[in-house]
Design a protein around this motif. Sequence first.
Motif, PDB file in Angstrom:
ATOM      1  N   ASN A  52       8.807  -3.275   1.545  1.00 33.62           N
ATOM      2  CA  ASN A  52       9.734  -4.047   2.369  1.00 33.62           C
ATOM      3  C   ASN A  52       9.351  -3.848   3.829  1.00 33.62           C
ATOM      4  O   ASN A  52       9.661  -2.820   4.428  1.00 33.62           O
ATOM      5  N   ALA A  53       8.644  -4.836   4.385  1.00 35.81           N
ATOM      6  CA  ALA A  53       8.170  -4.708   5.765  1.00 35.81           C
ATOM      7  C   ALA A  53       9.323  -4.738   6.757  1.00 35.81           C
ATOM      8  O   ALA A  53       9.274  -4.070   7.796  1.00 35.81           O
ATOM      9  N   VAL A  58       8.693   1.689   1.379  1.00 38.28           N
ATOM     10  CA  VAL A  58       7.881   1.422   0.198  1.00 38.28           C
ATOM     11  C   VAL A  58       8.579   2.054  -0.999  1.00 38.28           C
ATOM     12  O   VAL A  58       9.131   3.155  -0.907  1.00 38.28           O
ATOM     13  N   GLN A  59       8.593   1.339  -2.106  1.00 34.72           N
ATOM     14  CA  GLN A  59       9.204   1.851  -3.329  1.00 34.72           C
ATOM     15  C   GLN A  59       8.112   2.070  -4.366  1.00 34.72           C
ATOM     16  O   GLN A  59       7.264   1.203  -4.583  1.00 34.72           O
ATOM     17  N   PHE A  60       8.133   3.238  -4.992  1.00 36.99           N
ATOM     18  CA  PHE A  60       7.098   3.544  -5.971  1.00 36.99           C
ATOM     19  C   PHE A  60       7.664   4.433  -7.072  1.00 36.99           C
ATOM     20  O   PHE A  60       8.667   5.130  -6.898  1.00 36.99           O
ATOM     21  N   ASP A 138       6.331   3.723   8.314  1.00 37.33           N
ATOM     22  CA  ASP A 138       6.119   2.987   9.565  1.00 37.33           C
ATOM     23  C   ASP A 138       5.021   1.942   9.367  1.00 37.33           C
ATOM     24  O   ASP A 138       3.928   2.269   8.897  1.00 37.33           O
ATOM     25  N   MET A 139       5.311   0.698   9.738  1.00 37.95           N
ATOM     26  CA  MET A 139       4.384  -0.396   9.446  1.00 37.95           C
ATOM     27  C   MET A 139       3.982  -1.156  10.703  1.00 37.95           C
ATOM     28  O   MET A 139       4.780  -1.338  11.620  1.00 37.95           O
ATOM     29  N   GLU A 140       2.734  -1.594  10.706  1.00 40.43           N
ATOM     30  CA  GLU A 140       2.195  -2.477  11.733  1.00 40.43           C
ATOM     31  C   GLU A 140       1.655  -3.715  11.025  1.00 40.43           C
ATOM     32  O   GLU A 140       0.721  -3.620  10.233  1.00 40.43           O
ATOM     33  N   LYS A 216      -3.313  -1.387   0.942  1.00 41.53           N
ATOM     34  CA  LYS A 216      -3.908  -2.576   1.559  1.00 41.53           C
ATOM     35  C   LYS A 216      -3.298  -3.822   0.942  1.00 41.53           C
ATOM     36  O   LYS A 216      -3.195  -3.932  -0.276  1.00 41.53           O
ATOM     37  N   ARG A 217      -2.898  -4.743   1.801  1.00 48.76           N
ATOM     38  CA  ARG A 217      -2.303  -5.980   1.312  1.00 48.76           C
ATOM     39  C   ARG A 217      -3.371  -6.852   0.649  1.00 48.76           C
ATOM     40  O   ARG A 217      -4.479  -7.009   1.174  1.00 48.76           O
ATOM     41  N   ASN A 218      -3.040  -7.409  -0.487  1.00 41.76           N
ATOM     42  CA  ASN A 218      -3.959  -8.289  -1.205  1.00 41.76           C
ATOM     43  C   ASN A 218      -3.839  -9.694  -0.620  1.00 41.76           C
ATOM     44  O   ASN A 218      -2.938 -10.452  -0.975  1.00 41.76           O
TER      45      ASN A 218
END
Length: 268
Positions: A52-53, A58-60, A138-140, A216-218
């Motif tokens: 969830n950006a 992140v859920q795992f 933390d996301m960029e 890494k985003r697909n």
Amino acid sequence: MSISVQRAAASELAIHDKIFKDYQKNVRPVKDPNTITTVKVGFYYILILGVNAAQESVQFSMDFSQSWTDEYLKWDPAEFNGTQTIRVPELLVWMPDIVMTESLSMSLLLPEEKRKAKIDYDGTVSLWSPAVVSHNCDMEIDNFPYDIQTCIIWFAPWAYPTTQVLPVIELPPSGEYDDLQGNSEWEIISFLPHERYSNSSDGNTYKELNFALTIKRNYVYYIAVLVIPTFVITTLCLLGIFSPFNNKADREEKVIKEYCEGGRIQGL
């Protein structure tokens, strides 16, 4: 039930009665208070469930292990028909208070009363905890959809300083984490462990373990699911606007036709 199975069950019961007699699970299991309890922390697998950006999380799903030596849970296998291992309810044994310090939520897949602790004759206690975790990350996203994110998963004792409990990282036998699974949107690039010491205001030193989960985003997923469908829909819309409004009259552009009709209605 065969005689061998009956003997094994009787041996486990006898071991249980012996080692848990006068056992205190609320006290750190060392005979010398200066002895440090080393706790090995390891991972068996990680499966990405979602990212969830907007909420930077992140859920795992994961299965992590802890093992340590309990000096009061030992026996001689020769006295119990060679039995070297027993399993008991997790609630019966002392457990280190190692927690994920920055998780948003954690749901264990097995209820507490059904989880088992494995005890070896030398006092080694092992726990496995399959769980679904939602963790801060933390996301960029400046490079969307070609972005790479790194989420740091922290483990640390809640109350015990390094003079009492020392967590260490236990690597798989291969030396690398192999069972790492992404999903259709994200793939796991690496999962690297690190250690860090920190000093608290009470003057004690605590050891923290962190695992850097790099994903890494697909981008192919976005091209197939977002870009191509959007292009097709936009193209069809443009073709629909400039296509004939019937199959008999001369070709006219709908935009011009509607404009002219609108003009007549307004008396132009």
